[in-house]
Design a protein around this motif. Structure first.
Motif, PDB file in Angstrom:
ATOM      1  N   ARG A 288       0.850  -1.195   0.000  1.00  0.00           N
ATOM      2  CA  ARG A 288       0.000   0.000   0.000  1.00  0.00           C
ATOM      3  C   ARG A 288       0.880   1.237   0.000  1.00  0.00           C
ATOM      4  O   ARG A 288       2.072   1.178   0.322  1.00  0.00           O
ATOM      5  CB  ARG A 288      -0.898   0.034   1.232  1.00  0.00           C
ATOM      6  N   LEU A 289       0.301   2.373  -0.345  1.00  0.00           N
ATOM      7  CA  LEU A 289       1.043   3.626  -0.356  1.00  0.00           C
ATOM      8  C   LEU A 289       1.640   3.915   1.016  1.00  0.00           C
ATOM      9  O   LEU A 289       2.793   4.370   1.123  1.00  0.00           O
ATOM     10  CB  LEU A 289       0.111   4.770  -0.794  1.00  0.00           C
ATOM     11  N   GLU A 290       0.894   3.629   2.069  1.00  0.00           N
ATOM     12  CA  GLU A 290       1.369   3.914   3.427  1.00  0.00           C
ATOM     13  C   GLU A 290       2.606   3.087   3.785  1.00  0.00           C
ATOM     14  O   GLU A 290       3.387   3.471   4.667  1.00  0.00           O
ATOM     15  CB  GLU A 290       0.253   3.633   4.436  1.00  0.00           C
ATOM     16  N   ASP A 291       2.812   1.978   3.089  1.00  0.00           N
ATOM     17  CA  ASP A 291       3.928   1.081   3.395  1.00  0.00           C
ATOM     18  C   ASP A 291       5.287   1.614   2.915  1.00  0.00           C
ATOM     19  O   ASP A 291       6.321   1.030   3.238  1.00  0.00           O
ATOM     20  CB  ASP A 291       3.705  -0.294   2.754  1.00  0.00           C
ATOM     21  N   VAL A 292       5.286   2.695   2.138  1.00  0.00           N
ATOM     22  CA  VAL A 292       6.567   3.190   1.601  1.00  0.00           C
ATOM     23  C   VAL A 292       7.371   3.967   2.641  1.00  0.00           C
ATOM     24  O   VAL A 292       8.500   4.392   2.361  1.00  0.00           O
ATOM     25  CB  VAL A 292       6.361   4.075   0.343  1.00  0.00           C
ATOM     26  N   LYS A 293       6.837   4.142   3.832  1.00  0.00           N
ATOM     27  CA  LYS A 293       7.575   4.846   4.886  1.00  0.00           C
ATOM     28  C   LYS A 293       8.919   4.156   5.119  1.00  0.00           C
ATOM     29  O   LYS A 293       8.987   2.944   5.323  1.00  0.00           O
ATOM     30  CB  LYS A 293       6.765   4.874   6.179  1.00  0.00           C
ATOM     31  N   GLY A 294       9.976   4.943   5.075  1.00  0.00           N
ATOM     32  CA  GLY A 294      11.321   4.427   5.260  1.00  0.00           C
ATOM     33  C   GLY A 294      11.989   3.964   3.972  1.00  0.00           C
ATOM     34  O   GLY A 294      13.174   3.620   3.973  1.00  0.00           O
ATOM     35  N   ALA A 295      11.255   3.971   2.871  1.00  0.00           N
ATOM     36  CA  ALA A 295      11.811   3.489   1.594  1.00  0.00           C
ATOM     37  C   ALA A 295      12.493   4.616   0.820  1.00  0.00           C
ATOM     38  O   ALA A 295      12.366   5.805   1.154  1.00  0.00           O
ATOM     39  CB  ALA A 295      10.696   2.885   0.737  1.00  0.00           C
ATOM     40  N   ILE A 296      13.215   4.229  -0.206  1.00  0.00           N
ATOM     41  CA  ILE A 296      13.799   5.174  -1.164  1.00  0.00           C
ATOM     42  C   ILE A 296      12.966   5.088  -2.442  1.00  0.00           C
ATOM     43  O   ILE A 296      12.765   4.010  -2.986  1.00  0.00           O
ATOM     44  CB  ILE A 296      15.271   4.837  -1.474  1.00  0.00           C
ATOM     45  N   ILE A 297      12.471   6.238  -2.894  1.00  0.00           N
ATOM     46  CA  ILE A 297      11.675   6.290  -4.119  1.00  0.00           C
ATOM     47  C   ILE A 297      12.498   6.982  -5.205  1.00  0.00           C
ATOM     48  O   ILE A 297      12.952   8.114  -5.029  1.00  0.00           O
ATOM     49  CB  ILE A 297      10.355   7.049  -3.905  1.00  0.00           C
ATOM     50  N   GLY A 298      12.688   6.307  -6.318  1.00  0.00           N
ATOM     51  CA  GLY A 298      13.424   6.890  -7.425  1.00  0.00           C
ATOM     52  C   GLY A 298      12.517   7.716  -8.322  1.00  0.00           C
ATOM     53  O   GLY A 298      11.384   7.328  -8.610  1.00  0.00           O
ATOM     54  N   VAL A 299      13.009   8.877  -8.755  1.00  0.00           N
ATOM     55  CA  VAL A 299      12.298   9.727  -9.719  1.00  0.00           C
ATOM     56  C   VAL A 299      13.279  10.134 -10.798  1.00  0.00           C
ATOM     57  O   VAL A 299      14.494   9.973 -10.668  1.00  0.00           O
ATOM     58  CB  VAL A 299      11.690  10.983  -9.049  1.00  0.00           C
ATOM     59  N   SER A 300      12.763  10.686 -11.887  1.00  0.00           N
ATOM     60  CA  SER A 300      13.637  11.095 -12.983  1.00  0.00           C
ATOM     61  C   SER A 300      14.541  12.250 -12.556  1.00  0.00           C
ATOM     62  O   SER A 300      15.766  12.135 -12.563  1.00  0.00           O
ATOM     63  CB  SER A 300      12.800  11.487 -14.211  1.00  0.00           C
ATOM     64  N   GLN A 301      13.940  13.362 -12.168  1.00  0.00           N
ATOM     65  CA  GLN A 301      14.702  14.535 -11.721  1.00  0.00           C
ATOM     66  C   GLN A 301      13.885  15.287 -10.673  1.00  0.00           C
ATOM     67  O   GLN A 301      12.653  15.229 -10.675  1.00  0.00           O
ATOM     68  CB  GLN A 301      15.000  15.478 -12.888  1.00  0.00           C
ATOM     69  N   TYR A 302      14.577  15.987  -9.786  1.00  0.00           N
ATOM     70  CA  TYR A 302      13.886  16.842  -8.833  1.00  0.00           C
ATOM     71  C   TYR A 302      13.173  17.961  -9.599  1.00  0.00           C
ATOM     72  O   TYR A 302      13.736  18.563 -10.518  1.00  0.00           O
ATOM     73  CB  TYR A 302      14.861  17.437  -7.821  1.00  0.00           C
ATOM     74  N   GLY A 303      11.932  18.236  -9.233  1.00  0.00           N
ATOM     75  CA  GLY A 303      11.162  19.260  -9.911  1.00  0.00           C
ATOM     76  C   GLY A 303      10.417  18.756 -11.128  1.00  0.00           C
ATOM     77  O   GLY A 303       9.657  19.506 -11.746  1.00  0.00           O
ATOM     78  N   SER A 304      10.629  17.491 -11.469  1.00  0.00           N
ATOM     79  CA  SER A 304       9.955  16.910 -12.634  1.00  0.00           C
ATOM     80  C   SER A 304       8.514  16.546 -12.282  1.00  0.00           C
ATOM     81  O   SER A 304       8.087  16.601 -11.126  1.00  0.00           O
ATOM     82  CB  SER A 304      10.689  15.666 -13.103  1.00  0.00           C
ATOM     83  N   GLU A 305       7.757  16.132 -13.296  1.00  0.00           N
ATOM     84  CA  GLU A 305       6.391  15.674 -13.074  1.00  0.00           C
ATOM     85  C   GLU A 305       6.380  14.466 -12.143  1.00  0.00           C
ATOM     86  O   GLU A 305       5.508  14.336 -11.282  1.00  0.00           O
ATOM     87  CB  GLU A 305       5.733  15.316 -14.413  1.00  0.00           C
ATOM     88  N   ALA A 306       7.377  13.582 -12.301  1.00  0.00           N
ATOM     89  CA  ALA A 306       7.466  12.399 -11.442  1.00  0.00           C
ATOM     90  C   ALA A 306       7.723  12.791  -9.991  1.00  0.00           C
ATOM     91  O   ALA A 306       7.104  12.248  -9.061  1.00  0.00           O
ATOM     92  CB  ALA A 306       8.581  11.480 -11.943  1.00  0.00           C
TER      93      ALA A 306
END
Length: 330
Positions: A123-141
């Protein structure tokens, strides 16, 4: 002989009238888009299908990567209309540039939060403590990740680490290699993640996070000088969306041609991912633009109103004309 000379001059004048500034000469435009995608495809779909010609328009359609660079090209007069990131357009306008957002192909992002095959996150709530990868800071992602976390009551950089990896392909590759547990993906990168066993946790569509996509704009000067041309172009975009929503095979074929030789599987995936997000009437959406303004850090921008950035008059006229009802009644 004198009458013959007058006749020849008259014919020449008529030919000149019709092939130059006359009513049968197509108005020429230079249209630019920031990247190949379904929501940014209206210029080349309208050109490829003959819709532009129907409205007496002729266009050169060019790809200029990077929204800030593309918006600068608009301001400099190198192009007439751009399909660019809404943030770049808003920031340019807030700095005094005479740009006007005319509309957006969609108002919901296609971004998805996905996890790797071995992840225990469900679940979305389970991502606490995880590392989430995105394309770039400030991007749509990145923007989607932060808004999604807020909906779960989680704080970025405190409850979760957001890491930029350079692009969607890099995020998908890190997840497939087991080096990253979670990532925000869209388009073909999401397909890559699915093929490696990645699972969907949630999406911008599911969470109803508003974000204009396929935003198009011009300059206020062009609107003043060529209002009729811009009005016809907006009508052509409405018809291009109708083509995309109602002609699946034609749309997929066009995507394969203009999006770097996609396979049928890839083109179909992108089409199915985004076609339902397309707005039949791609008018500026005040709520979606307001959501973007509220995410800005500059107090001047945050306190602005959507009306400061848009010209909604064209689509108001189109809506009143009954064009949408006529198109979708067929």
């Amino acid at each position: 002989m004198r009458h013959l000379r007058v006749h020849i001059i008259s014919v020449a004048a008529i030919v000149f009238f019709f092939t130059n500034d006359g009513i049968l000469a197509a108005d020429k435009l230079r249209l630019a888009y920031v990247s190949p995608s379904v929501t940014l495809s209206l210029p080349w779909v309208a050109k490829e299908t003959g819709i532009l010609a129907k409205y007496d328009l002729a266009a050169e359609v060019v790809l200029i990567t990077g929204s800030p660079r593309l918006v600068q090209s608009l301001i400099a007069g190198d192009v007439d209309v751009v399909f660019a990131g809404v943030t770049a357009l808003i920031r340019a306008r807030s700095r005094g540039a005479e740009v006007a957002i005319l509309g957006a192909s969609a108002n919901l992002s296609s971004q998805k939060l996905m996890v790797s095959r071995s992840s225990k996150i469900r679940r979305l709530e389970d991502v606490k403590g995880a590392i989430i990868g995105v394309s770039q800071y400030g991007s749509e992602a990145d923007t989607f990740a932060r808004n999604a976390l807020a909906k779960a009551g989680l704080k970025p950089d405190k409850d979760v680490t957001i890491l930029q990896l350079g692009g969607h392909p890099q995020v998908a590759a890190a997840m497939a290699a087991g080096k990253l547990e979670a990532g925000v993906l869209g388009g073909l990168a999401a397909l890559t993640a699915e093929k490696s066993g990645g699972r969907l946790i949630t999406s911008a569509v599911e969470l109803k996070i508003l974000s204009p996509s396929g935003t198009f704009a011009t300059t206020r000067g062009l609107i003043q000088r060529k209002r009729s041309v811009v009005e016809r172009l907006m009508r052509s975009f409405v018809e291009a969306i109708h083509f995309l929503k109602t002609n699946r095979s034609g749309a997929i074929a066009a995507m394969q041609k203009y999006m770097g030789g996609l396979s049928a599987e890839e083109a179909t995936y992108l089409y199915q991912e985004q076609v339902d997000l397309l707005e039949a009437l791609p008018a500026p959406n005040d709520k979606a633009i307001q959501a973007v303004l509220e995410r800005e850090s500059d107090p001047k921008v945050k306190n602005s109103a959507p009306a400061d950035f848009v010209d909604a008059s064209f689509f108001k006229e189109i809506e009143k004309s009954g064009m949408i009802e006529q198109l979708y009644r067929k």
